[in-house]
Design a protein around this motif. Sequence first.
Motif, PDB file in Angstrom:
ATOM      1  N   UNK A  22      44.101  18.278  72.136  1.00 46.88           N
ATOM      2  CA  UNK A  22      44.311  16.866  71.799  1.00 46.88           C
ATOM      3  C   UNK A  22      45.286  16.153  72.719  1.00 46.88           C
ATOM      4  N   UNK A  23      45.750  16.807  73.765  1.00 45.81           N
ATOM      5  CA  UNK A  23      46.781  16.232  74.627  1.00 45.81           C
ATOM      6  C   UNK A  23      46.365  14.879  75.202  1.00 45.81           C
ATOM      7  N   UNK A  24      45.135  14.759  75.691  1.00 45.68           N
ATOM      8  CA  UNK A  24      44.721  13.485  76.298  1.00 45.68           C
ATOM      9  C   UNK A  24      44.736  12.356  75.269  1.00 45.68           C
ATOM     10  N   UNK A  25      44.371  12.665  74.030  1.00 44.28           N
ATOM     11  CA  UNK A  25      44.406  11.653  72.969  1.00 44.28           C
ATOM     12  C   UNK A  25      45.838  11.265  72.625  1.00 44.28           C
TER      13      UNK A  25
ATOM     14  N   UNK B 152      53.012  16.929  70.002  1.00 43.50           N
ATOM     15  CA  UNK B 152      53.051  17.225  71.442  1.00 43.50           C
ATOM     16  C   UNK B 152      53.892  18.475  71.689  1.00 43.50           C
ATOM     17  N   UNK B 153      55.025  18.565  71.010  1.00 45.11           N
ATOM     18  CA  UNK B 153      55.915  19.716  71.173  1.00 45.11           C
ATOM     19  C   UNK B 153      55.263  21.021  70.701  1.00 45.11           C
ATOM     20  N   UNK B 154      54.370  20.921  69.718  1.00 49.38           N
ATOM     21  CA  UNK B 154      53.679  22.112  69.218  1.00 49.38           C
ATOM     22  C   UNK B 154      52.694  22.659  70.244  1.00 49.38           C
ATOM     23  N   UNK B 155      52.232  21.790  71.150  1.00 46.23           N
ATOM     24  CA  UNK B 155      51.460  22.241  72.300  1.00 46.23           C
ATOM     25  C   UNK B 155      49.983  22.498  72.122  1.00 46.23           C
ATOM     26  N   UNK B 156      49.306  21.879  71.160  1.00 44.02           N
ATOM     27  CA  UNK B 156      47.856  22.032  71.032  1.00 44.02           C
ATOM     28  C   UNK B 156      47.183  21.297  72.198  1.00 44.02           C
TER      29      UNK B 156
ATOM     30  N   UNK C  29      58.068  -3.387  61.757  1.00 41.24           N
ATOM     31  CA  UNK C  29      58.002  -2.734  63.075  1.00 41.24           C
ATOM     32  C   UNK C  29      58.766  -1.411  63.181  1.00 41.24           C
ATOM     33  N   UNK C  30      59.759  -1.207  62.334  1.00 46.23           N
ATOM     34  CA  UNK C  30      60.514   0.050  62.407  1.00 46.23           C
ATOM     35  C   UNK C  30      59.661   1.265  62.022  1.00 46.23           C
ATOM     36  N   UNK C  31      58.529   1.052  61.360  1.00 41.88           N
ATOM     37  CA  UNK C  31      57.634   2.149  61.004  1.00 41.88           C
ATOM     38  C   UNK C  31      57.022   2.821  62.236  1.00 41.88           C
ATOM     39  N   UNK C  32      57.012   2.113  63.343  1.00 37.15           N
ATOM     40  CA  UNK C  32      56.440   2.682  64.566  1.00 37.15           C
ATOM     41  C   UNK C  32      57.193   3.946  64.970  1.00 37.15           C
ATOM     42  N   UNK C  33      58.488   3.971  64.688  1.00 34.75           N
ATOM     43  CA  UNK C  33      59.290   5.157  65.016  1.00 34.75           C
ATOM     44  C   UNK C  33      58.830   6.374  64.237  1.00 34.75           C
ATOM     45  N   UNK C  34      58.390   6.171  63.025  1.00 28.38           N
ATOM     46  CA  UNK C  34      57.878   7.267  62.206  1.00 28.38           C
ATOM     47  C   UNK C  34      56.611   7.850  62.849  1.00 28.38           C
ATOM     48  N   UNK C  35      55.711   6.992  63.277  1.00 26.90           N
ATOM     49  CA  UNK C  35      54.484   7.458  63.940  1.00 26.90           C
ATOM     50  C   UNK C  35      54.816   8.148  65.258  1.00 26.90           C
ATOM     51  N   UNK C  36      55.760   7.598  65.999  1.00 25.87           N
ATOM     52  CA  UNK C  36      56.154   8.214  67.272  1.00 25.87           C
ATOM     53  C   UNK C  36      56.776   9.590  67.058  1.00 25.87           C
ATOM     54  N   UNK C  37      57.551   9.756  65.994  1.00 26.16           N
ATOM     55  CA  UNK C  37      58.172  11.053  65.703  1.00 26.16           C
ATOM     56  C   UNK C  37      57.113  12.102  65.356  1.00 26.16           C
ATOM     57  N   UNK C  38      56.123  11.708  64.580  1.00 27.99           N
ATOM     58  CA  UNK C  38      55.033  12.624  64.240  1.00 27.99           C
ATOM     59  C   UNK C  38      54.275  13.008  65.500  1.00 27.99           C
TER      60      UNK C  38
END
Length: 166
Positions: A98-101, A91-95, A77-86
Motif C-alpha cells: 500500500x506504500x504508493x497509496x 507507513x512505519x509498519x512497512x506494508x 481542521x485539527x482532525x487532519x492530524x489524527x488522520x496523518x498520525x494513523x
Amino acid sequence: MGTYLKVVSALGIQGDFALLADGVMRPATSNTAAAGTSRDAPLARIVVSADLTRHRIQDLQSLALHEEAVRRVRAEPELIQQAQAVLQKWVDAGDQRSVSLWVEWKDILEHRKWRKALGRTHRAQELRQASPMTAVLPPEVRKSILQEVRELKEGVVLEIAGRVRQ
C-alpha cells in the motif's frame, strides 16, 4: 431523505427518480381540470436497492464514510492530524503493498485534495481502500452510516403521497 437521494445518485438513477417525482409532486395549476377535482393525488412508490453482485455497495459505503470524514475535517481542521498520525503509523509498519497509496494520501492530507479520494474513478476507489480518513469519524457516526448501507442492501422504499383536494 437526503441520504436516500445520495444513494439514488450513487446508483445512477437520479434522473428516473426526478422524472417520477416531478409529475407526482407538481401541484395542478388553477386553470386545469385537475385543479377542480377532489381525487387523491397519485402515489409514487419507489424501491431502491443495491446490486449485491458487484462491489458497488462496498464502494458506496466507503464513499459515504469518506464524504462524512471530509465534511468533519473541513469543519474541524485539527482532525487532519489524527488522520496523518494513523497514516504515519501504517507507513512505519512497512506494508509494501500500500506504500504508493499512502504516499498519495500524504499529499491529499497535506494539500486537502479531497476530490482525488471522493471521485468515482478506479484510483479513487483504491485510495479509499487504503485511507486513514475513517479514523476521524466517531464510532456512532460510523455505525450510523454502516446501518444506512445495510438498510439499502435490504431495499429502501420511498413513498410520495398526495393530499386529498377539497
